[in-house]
Write an enzyme that holds these catalytic residues in place. Structure first.
Site, PDB file in Angstrom:
ATOM      1  N   GLY A 168       0.836  -1.205   0.000  1.00 23.17           N
ATOM      2  CA  GLY A 168       0.000   0.000   0.000  1.00 23.17           C
ATOM      3  C   GLY A 168       0.864   1.245   0.000  1.00 23.17           C
ATOM      4  CG  ASN A 169      -0.154   4.638  -1.590  1.00 27.39           C
ATOM      5  OD1 ASN A 169      -0.854   5.504  -1.087  1.00 27.39           O
ATOM      6  ND2 ASN A 169      -0.536   3.937  -2.664  1.00 27.39           N
ATOM      7  NE  ARG A 170       3.670   8.827   4.526  1.00 32.33           N
ATOM      8  CZ  ARG A 170       4.384   9.924   4.283  1.00 32.33           C
ATOM      9  NH1 ARG A 170       5.480   9.860   3.567  1.00 32.33           N
ATOM     10  NH2 ARG A 170       3.999  11.082   4.763  1.00 32.33           N
ATOM     11  CB  SER A 171      -2.909   8.006  -0.581  1.00 36.25           C
ATOM     12  OG  SER A 171      -4.108   8.718  -0.809  1.00 36.25           O
ATOM     13  CB  ALA A 188      -1.436   7.308  -3.936  1.00 35.55           C
TER      14      ALA A 188
END
Ligand code: PMT
Length: 226
Positions: free
Chosen positions: A30-33, A97
């Protein structure tokens, strides 16, 4: 300069949030969005009287008032949702993102700890924004983001051309206090013929400015095409 333009309600698609690419039933890439920027944009378009579909990866945010909502988890699901709806849209804004890579196979069972290292094979996900013109024949106003940690404007220009956008919103995600997760943001609007730098603002206030700029661009594009 951004001034007032709204005339008739416009059909608008907004993507927001992260995607999650499963490794096994309990883990993902995943990512930090947080989704805040995209949700504020969707809300601001709706406040201006437009018809808005928000396609969102997993976030903890409430769906904004007056916005149709389509939740997704993976990049493939987001691609499918956009492919199904882009045909009736006049404006599309891609704030999500999206993971650029996913595991080539998600394990059916939870991967057990055994060896000291674990290699994952990753494969590319579909370029959702990049497919709008080339695969879906979208001819409306196309707006992407560029989240960059270096060469902000050069990379944004490259994305503007490669993804055939009308506007790229360039976001320096290396600066503390703006970009991912924060309540504030500072962006540059990269058009084919000029750049507008917007000052640091709350994502709420910035979304209002972005929406005015995008609706102005849409009106200009339609005036040229009329
Ligand atoms: O969600 P927040 O916490 O509020 O943070 C806001 C934000 C930093 C996520 C947002 O402002 C932002 O910059 N979004 C774009 C993030 C990104 O993935 O940028 P990119 O430079 O990797 O991608 C370029 C563009 O292509 C983006 O419009 C992206 O949505 C799109 N894309 C990318 C990859 C892919 N497979 N499909 C896509 O559609």
């Amino acid at each position: 300069m951004i001034s007032s333009v709204q005339t008739v309600a416009v059909n608008i698609l907004v993507t927001a949030g992260p995607t999650r690419e499963p490794i096994d039933p309990v883990r993902y890439i995943g990512n930090r969005s947080s989704g805040k920027m995209g949700y504020e944009i969707a809300a601001a378009f709706a406040r201006e009287g437009n018809t808005v579909l928000l396609v969102s990866g997993p976030t903890s945010l409430d769906v904004p008032d007056g916005v149709d909502f389509l939740p997704v988890e993976t990049a493939d699901e987001m691609y499918g949702a956009v492919a199904s709806h882009i045909g009736r849209m006049q404006v599309a804004v891609f704030a999500a993102a999206v993971a650029d890579y996913k595991p080539s196979m998600a394990a059916k069972e939870k991967i057990k700890k055994s060896a000291n290292t674990l290699a994952l094979e990753l494969v590319r996900t579909p370029d959702i924004l990049g497919s709008c013109r080339s695969r879906h024949g979208f001819s409306g106003t196309l707006v992407g983001f560029a989240a960059e940690t270096e060469n902000l404007i050069a990379n944004a220009r490259e994305k503007l051309t490669r993804k055939q956008c009308d506007l790229i919103i360039a976001n320096d995600v290396s600066m503390p206090g703006i970009g991912f997760e924060s309540d504030q943001n500072e962006v540059s609007l990269v058009y084919p013929d000029r750049i507008d730098q917007l000052p640091l603002a709350s994502k709420h206030d910035l979304a209002h400015q972005l929406v005015r700029a995008i609706l102005m661009l849409h009106a200009e594009k339609n005036a040229v095409n009329d």
